[in-house]
Design a protein around this motif. Structure first.
Motif, PDB file in Angstrom:
ATOM      1  N   LEU A 112      36.744  38.785  48.289  1.00 47.52           N
ATOM      2  CA  LEU A 112      37.262  39.033  46.950  1.00 47.52           C
ATOM      3  C   LEU A 112      36.197  39.619  46.027  1.00 47.52           C
ATOM      4  O   LEU A 112      36.492  40.452  45.168  1.00 47.52           O
ATOM      5  CB  LEU A 112      37.803  37.726  46.349  1.00 47.52           C
ATOM      6  N   GLN A 117      38.803  46.922  47.176  1.00 45.37           N
ATOM      7  CA  GLN A 117      40.177  46.955  47.643  1.00 45.37           C
ATOM      8  C   GLN A 117      40.711  48.381  47.761  1.00 45.37           C
ATOM      9  O   GLN A 117      41.564  48.661  48.593  1.00 45.37           O
ATOM     10  CB  GLN A 117      41.059  46.157  46.674  1.00 45.37           C
ATOM     11  N   ARG A 118      40.183  49.269  46.923  1.00 46.60           N
ATOM     12  CA  ARG A 118      40.552  50.668  47.028  1.00 46.60           C
ATOM     13  C   ARG A 118      39.501  51.512  46.328  1.00 46.60           C
ATOM     14  O   ARG A 118      38.774  51.029  45.457  1.00 46.60           O
ATOM     15  CB  ARG A 118      41.933  50.939  46.441  1.00 46.60           C
ATOM     16  N   GLU A 129      37.413  49.632  43.077  1.00 46.21           N
ATOM     17  CA  GLU A 129      38.161  48.521  42.497  1.00 46.21           C
ATOM     18  C   GLU A 129      38.080  47.303  43.413  1.00 46.21           C
ATOM     19  O   GLU A 129      38.430  47.366  44.589  1.00 46.21           O
ATOM     20  CB  GLU A 129      39.621  48.909  42.266  1.00 46.21           C
ATOM     21  N   PHE A 130      37.611  46.186  42.832  1.00 50.02           N
ATOM     22  CA  PHE A 130      37.540  44.905  43.511  1.00 50.02           C
ATOM     23  C   PHE A 130      38.598  43.983  42.907  1.00 50.02           C
ATOM     24  O   PHE A 130      39.259  44.329  41.940  1.00 50.02           O
ATOM     25  CB  PHE A 130      36.143  44.304  43.351  1.00 50.02           C
ATOM     26  N   TYR A 131      38.741  42.800  43.497  1.00 50.45           N
ATOM     27  CA  TYR A 131      39.719  41.858  42.961  1.00 50.45           C
ATOM     28  C   TYR A 131      39.369  41.434  41.541  1.00 50.45           C
ATOM     29  O   TYR A 131      40.244  41.273  40.694  1.00 50.45           O
ATOM     30  CB  TYR A 131      39.800  40.622  43.853  1.00 50.45           C
ATOM     31  N   PHE A 132      38.077  41.248  41.266  1.00 44.57           N
ATOM     32  CA  PHE A 132      37.674  40.680  39.986  1.00 44.57           C
ATOM     33  C   PHE A 132      37.004  41.682  39.057  1.00 44.57           C
ATOM     34  O   PHE A 132      36.737  41.365  37.896  1.00 44.57           O
ATOM     35  CB  PHE A 132      36.710  39.500  40.211  1.00 44.57           C
ATOM     36  N   HIS A 133      36.685  42.859  39.529  1.00 43.57           N
ATOM     37  CA  HIS A 133      35.984  43.825  38.688  1.00 43.57           C
ATOM     38  C   HIS A 133      36.130  45.215  39.282  1.00 43.57           C
ATOM     39  O   HIS A 133      36.679  45.383  40.376  1.00 43.57           O
ATOM     40  CB  HIS A 133      34.501  43.458  38.553  1.00 43.57           C
ATOM     41  N   ARG A 134      35.648  46.212  38.563  1.00 39.65           N
ATOM     42  CA  ARG A 134      35.649  47.586  39.042  1.00 39.65           C
ATOM     43  C   ARG A 134      34.325  48.231  38.662  1.00 39.65           C
ATOM     44  O   ARG A 134      33.720  47.901  37.645  1.00 39.65           O
ATOM     45  CB  ARG A 134      36.849  48.374  38.496  1.00 39.65           C
TER      46      ARG A 134
END
Length: 275
Positions: A112, A117-118, A129-134
């Motif tokens: 996470l 993630q994308r 883009e991560f689950y908790f931040h970008r």
């Protein structure tokens, strides 16, 4: 890919292997172009979104190695014979819930927090883009974008070649986890915080979208056996198969398909230069 080589270019072993490389190379900046119709004559519109792979091999490694680390720490505590608060810590570490429940939790949190993630390609930036931040990386700060096959050992070789600590004096902090699952991309930034490691579901499309258009004046050579067809479609009639080391010139480019003329022969047709 085809074309540029040098300190600011794609490098490494392309996982979706190259069928041809440039003979007449030129120094160019990495990704500093907008691939729209007006500037490049190609139908590539931004933003472009590229989903990443779930790196199960990295997660499993964390889960398996976690209990081993806990057991080592317990062994150390047994040797030193802890007392007081140290004994309390020993009791917590020796609890079965900690030994067998902690590593999966650490693996999930690592996914996470550190695995993108994308990846989104804007005209002048790359967005992770991560689950908790970008994280947003301006293209002007991209030092190198490498596509590595068979992941982890090539990642170490890349760190050695670029002088990244501990193999050199360049200190870089990475977001992402090295993996042997598919093609692994490594983006080296000019900044200490951050460089990125990621694996995409469709690495070929990412490579095709984010490269410069091929130089129609350059000369290329094949790096392996190449199947040549009469038309752009993969269902068109086959002209033949060309061996490695043959020189060619590109007459037209349509995504990953190119119309080529081989030197010293009458062989002319369409081939895929990344597959």
């Amino acid at each position: 890919l085809l074309g540029a080589h040098g300190p600011s270019s794609y490098s490494g072993d392309i996982g979706c292997k190259r069928d041809a490389v440039s003979v007449e190379a030129m120094d160019q900046e990495v990704l500093l172009w907008a691939g729209d119709d007006e500037e490049c004559g190609r139908d590539v519109k931004f933003p472009r979104v590229y989903p990443t792979l779930m790196l199960w091999d990295a997660i499993i490694t964390l889960v398996v190695c976690g209990p081993c680390v806990v057991f080592v720490m317990i062994g150390i505590l047994l040797v030193v014979q802890p007392t007081g608060w140290e004994r309390t810590i020993f009791g917590l570490l020796a609890h079965p819930y900690v030994i067998f429940g902690g590593p999966p939790a650490i693996g999930i949190l690592t996914v996470l927090a550190f695995m993108p993630q994308r990846v989104i390609r804007e005209i002048d930036t790359l967005v992770f883009e991560f689950y908790f931040h970008r994280q947003v990386v301006p293209l002007g700060e991209v030092r190198e974008l490498a596509a590595l096959d068979s992941g982890k050992h090539n990642f170490t070789a890349l760190m050695k070649r670029t002088g990244t600590f501990p193999y050199g004096t360049n200190i870089r902090c990475f977001c992402g986890v090295p993996s042997g699952d598919g093609v692994m991309f490594v983006l080296l930034s000019e900044r200490c915080f951050w460089s990125f490691v990621f694996c995409l579901q469709d690495p070929v499309q990412f490579l095709v979208d984010n490269q410069r258009p091929l130089d129609l004046k350059a000369k290329y050579r094949t790096t392996g056996f190449v199947k040549v067809r009469e038309g752009e479609s993969l269902k068109s009639s086959e002209v033949g198969t060309v061996r490695a080391g043959r020189q060619l010139r590109v007459e037209e480019q349509r995504g990953r398909r190119i119309l080529v003329q081989f030197e010293g022969s009458d062989t002319r047709g369409w081939m895929s230069y990344v597959n």
